[in-house]
Design a protein around this motif. Structure first.
Motif, PDB file in Angstrom:
ATOM      1  N   THR A   1       0.528  -1.131  -0.375  1.00 47.74           N
ATOM      2  CA  THR A   1      -0.833  -0.488   0.038  1.00 47.74           C
ATOM      3  C   THR A   1       0.646   1.264   0.010  1.00 47.74           C
ATOM      4  O   THR A   1       0.644   1.911  -0.326  1.00 47.74           O
ATOM      5  N   GLY A   2       1.852   1.008   0.532  1.00 44.90           N
ATOM      6  CA  GLY A   2       3.219   2.085   0.025  1.00 44.90           C
ATOM      7  C   GLY A   2       2.613   3.108   1.519  1.00 44.90           C
ATOM      8  O   GLY A   2       3.514   4.011   1.798  1.00 44.90           O
ATOM      9  N   LYS A   3       1.914   2.678   2.776  1.00 44.52           N
ATOM     10  CA  LYS A   3       1.675   3.647   3.998  1.00 44.52           C
ATOM     11  C   LYS A   3       2.891   3.643   4.522  1.00 44.52           C
ATOM     12  O   LYS A   3       2.974   2.215   5.015  1.00 44.52           O
ATOM     13  N   ARG A   4       3.075   3.918   5.709  1.00 45.13           N
ATOM     14  CA  ARG A   4       3.799   4.268   6.511  1.00 45.13           C
ATOM     15  C   ARG A   4       3.230   4.572   8.036  1.00 45.13           C
ATOM     16  O   ARG A   4       3.069   5.488   7.515  1.00 45.13           O
ATOM     17  N   THR A   5       3.680   4.277   8.976  1.00 41.92           N
ATOM     18  CA  THR A   5       2.859   4.246  10.087  1.00 41.92           C
ATOM     19  C   THR A   5       4.344   4.387  10.933  1.00 41.92           C
ATOM     20  O   THR A   5       5.384   3.305  11.234  1.00 41.92           O
ATOM     21  N   TRP A   6       3.891   5.311  11.777  1.00 42.12           N
ATOM     22  CA  TRP A   6       5.725   5.508  13.177  1.00 42.12           C
ATOM     23  C   TRP A   6       5.155   5.246  14.117  1.00 42.12           C
ATOM     24  O   TRP A   6       3.956   4.966  14.915  1.00 42.12           O
ATOM     25  N   VAL A   7       6.014   4.098  14.420  1.00 41.73           N
ATOM     26  CA  VAL A   7       5.921   2.975  15.727  1.00 41.73           C
ATOM     27  C   VAL A   7       6.824   3.258  16.528  1.00 41.73           C
ATOM     28  O   VAL A   7       6.554   2.536  17.222  1.00 41.73           O
ATOM     29  N   GLY A   8       7.684   4.327  16.965  1.00 37.94           N
ATOM     30  CA  GLY A   8       9.130   4.720  17.723  1.00 37.94           C
ATOM     31  C   GLY A   8       9.934   3.622  17.606  1.00 37.94           C
ATOM     32  O   GLY A   8      10.635   2.776  16.869  1.00 37.94           O
ATOM     33  N   PHE A   9      10.147   2.997  18.654  1.00 47.22           N
ATOM     34  CA  PHE A   9      11.146   1.672  18.857  1.00 47.22           C
ATOM     35  C   PHE A   9      10.709   0.447  19.274  1.00 47.22           C
ATOM     36  O   PHE A   9      11.303  -0.076  19.711  1.00 47.22           O
ATOM     37  N   ASP A  10       9.381   0.005  19.299  1.00 45.63           N
ATOM     38  CA  ASP A  10       8.667  -1.276  18.949  1.00 45.63           C
ATOM     39  C   ASP A  10       9.412  -1.924  17.936  1.00 45.63           C
ATOM     40  O   ASP A  10      10.166  -3.649  18.056  1.00 45.63           O
ATOM     41  N   ASN A  11      10.457  -1.553  16.941  1.00 48.41           N
ATOM     42  CA  ASN A  11      10.937  -2.280  16.202  1.00 48.41           C
ATOM     43  C   ASN A  11      12.455  -2.807  16.614  1.00 48.41           C
ATOM     44  O   ASN A  11      13.064  -4.021  16.553  1.00 48.41           O
ATOM     45  N   TYR A  12      12.593  -1.737  17.563  1.00 53.06           N
ATOM     46  CA  TYR A  12      13.588  -2.158  17.948  1.00 53.06           C
ATOM     47  C   TYR A  12      13.549  -3.331  19.384  1.00 53.06           C
ATOM     48  O   TYR A  12      14.458  -3.829  19.642  1.00 53.06           O
ATOM     49  N   VAL A  13      12.560  -3.265  20.361  1.00 52.51           N
ATOM     50  CA  VAL A  13      11.986  -4.032  20.851  1.00 52.51           C
ATOM     51  C   VAL A  13      11.878  -5.058  20.704  1.00 52.51           C
ATOM     52  O   VAL A  13      12.289  -6.550  21.268  1.00 52.51           O
ATOM     53  N   SER A  14      11.066  -5.720  19.694  1.00 62.36           N
ATOM     54  CA  SER A  14      11.059  -6.716  18.261  1.00 62.36           C
ATOM     55  C   SER A  14      12.351  -7.292  18.463  1.00 62.36           C
ATOM     56  O   SER A  14      12.285  -8.669  18.802  1.00 62.36           O
ATOM     57  N   ALA A  15      12.511  -7.006  17.784  1.00 56.92           N
ATOM     58  CA  ALA A  15      14.422  -7.037  16.916  1.00 56.92           C
ATOM     59  C   ALA A  15      15.399  -7.550  18.698  1.00 56.92           C
ATOM     60  O   ALA A  15      15.659  -8.628  18.874  1.00 56.92           O
ATOM     61  N   PHE A  16      15.438  -7.024  19.792  1.00 57.82           N
ATOM     62  CA  PHE A  16      15.991  -7.577  20.811  1.00 57.82           C
ATOM     63  C   PHE A  16      14.974  -8.879  21.668  1.00 57.82           C
ATOM     64  O   PHE A  16      15.946  -9.588  21.822  1.00 57.82           O
ATOM     65  N   LYS A  17      14.287  -8.437  21.260  1.00 62.50           N
ATOM     66  CA  LYS A  17      13.117 -10.173  21.730  1.00 62.50           C
ATOM     67  C   LYS A  17      14.018 -11.138  21.149  1.00 62.50           C
ATOM     68  O   LYS A  17      13.812 -12.276  21.491  1.00 62.50           O
TER      69      LYS A  17
END
Length: 331
Positions: free
Chosen positions: A78-94
């Motif tokens: 869809t090309g839609k971008r949503t700002w999620v803050g540090f959620d990706n980093y939290v998922s990565a460390f988990k």
């Protein structure tokens, strides 16, 4: 001066470094300084323009984009971008802490660091042997360098066929030697898949290292080797007293490049084993590729990329600090 006295002075390699620089760079430096200031500035600007443009487009811009993606959720459909803050980093460390696939990928990527050091050690020994004017030395250099110039896809197919469990050369030789119990599916066994990737990496990399080290050996004054022969030193003494101190700039560069490349190993496991079996030979770069291609998780992949870029920077900086400390303390 006696031969032994000169040989004992080899650790003071700052003098050797200065002699190399004096011979190869002073003439060009003098020619540049003779130019008028305006022409000199234009020359320097022209020489720097393309590297800076290349780095700006393919380096700095992509790094900034990756950093921005790591804080977003991006749906490429869809090309839609949503700002999620540090959620990706939290998922990565988990994932790095709990996901067995990512734990295996990190472990395997870190193992490439000692494998690279072993490859460099082999390259040093081979380069010194070939530097001793052996018969057909040039032919042997070509043989060692050959895997480095062939397409990675082609050379991977050749290597994979040699390890084929039914038609491969290795299992065939083991059968001829009566070692049938050693025969196995080398790329399909969890105990040997990663080892096979390591062997392939060494085979492809050793030729390139050999070329770099040989170039450094050819710049060492022949007087040093002649003095060593007069002093009666052996192969290993020559290696540690003459070759390593004199070729240390090239060696330290190869150490840093190999260490920084440990987290970017991608094509070798992808083409040989696809990270299997059961993720036993996967790497960090391969898992990030899968996040993008298979799961469309661009933001999460970018977060992993930033984490391992930072980790790689710390590791490389540490290696650089150690090599410089070794250089100043020993040489």
């Amino acid at each position: 001066m006696q031969a032994s006295g000169l040989l004992c002075s080899f650790p003071a390699t700052s003098l050797i470094r200065y002699r190399h620089w004096h011979q190869h760079h002073k003439k060009g430096y003098r020619m540049l300084m003779k130019l008028p200031i305006t022409k000199r500035g234009i020359f320097i600007a022209v020489m720097l323009a393309w590297p800076l443009l290349h780095y700006g487009v393919f380096g700095l811009y992509l790094q900034i984009q990756t950093l921005l993606y790591s804080f977003q959720f991006w749906n490429p459909l869809t090309g839609k971008r949503t700002w999620v803050g540090f959620d990706n980093y939290v998922s990565a460390f988990k994932g790095m802490a709990n996901d067995v696939v990512w734990i295996s990928a990190i472990k395997n990527s870190l193992l490439f660091i000692p494998v690279n050091l072993m490859t460099l050690a082999i390259s040093l020994v081979v380069a010194l042997i070939l530097h001793r004017k052996l018969p057909f030395a040039r032919f042997y250099r070509i043989v060692y360098f050959f895997p480095s110039i062939i397409s990675i896809v082609v050379i991977t197919m050749v290597f994979s066929f040699s390890l084929n469990p039914t038609q491969g050369i290795l299992n065939g030789l083991l059968g001829l030697l009566g070692l049938e119990e050693w025969q196995r599916a080398w790329l399909g066994d969890t105990k040997t898949a990663l080892l096979s990737v390591f062997v392939f990496y060494v085979w492809v990399t050793i030729g390139w290292n050999n070329v770099i080290i040989t170039g450094s050996l050819q710049r060492i004054p022949t007087d040093f080797f002649e003095v060593g022969k007069l002093d009666g030193i052996g192969f290993w003494k020559e290696l540690f007293s003459i070759v390593i101190p004199s070729a240390w700039p090239a060696i330290s560069t190869l150490i840093i490049l190999g260490t920084s490349g440990a987290f970017t190993i991608f094509l070798q496991p992808l083409l040989l084993t696809n990270g299997g079996p059961f993720s036993s030979s996967t790497t960090v770069a391969l898992e990030m590729y899968r996040l993008v291609v298979e799961k469309n998780s661009y933001g999460l992949a970018a977060a992993y990329g930033m984490i391992f870029a930072l980790l790689g920077f710390v590791v490389v900086w540490s290696i650089k600090w150690l090599t410089e400390r070794y250089e100043t303390s020993e040489f």
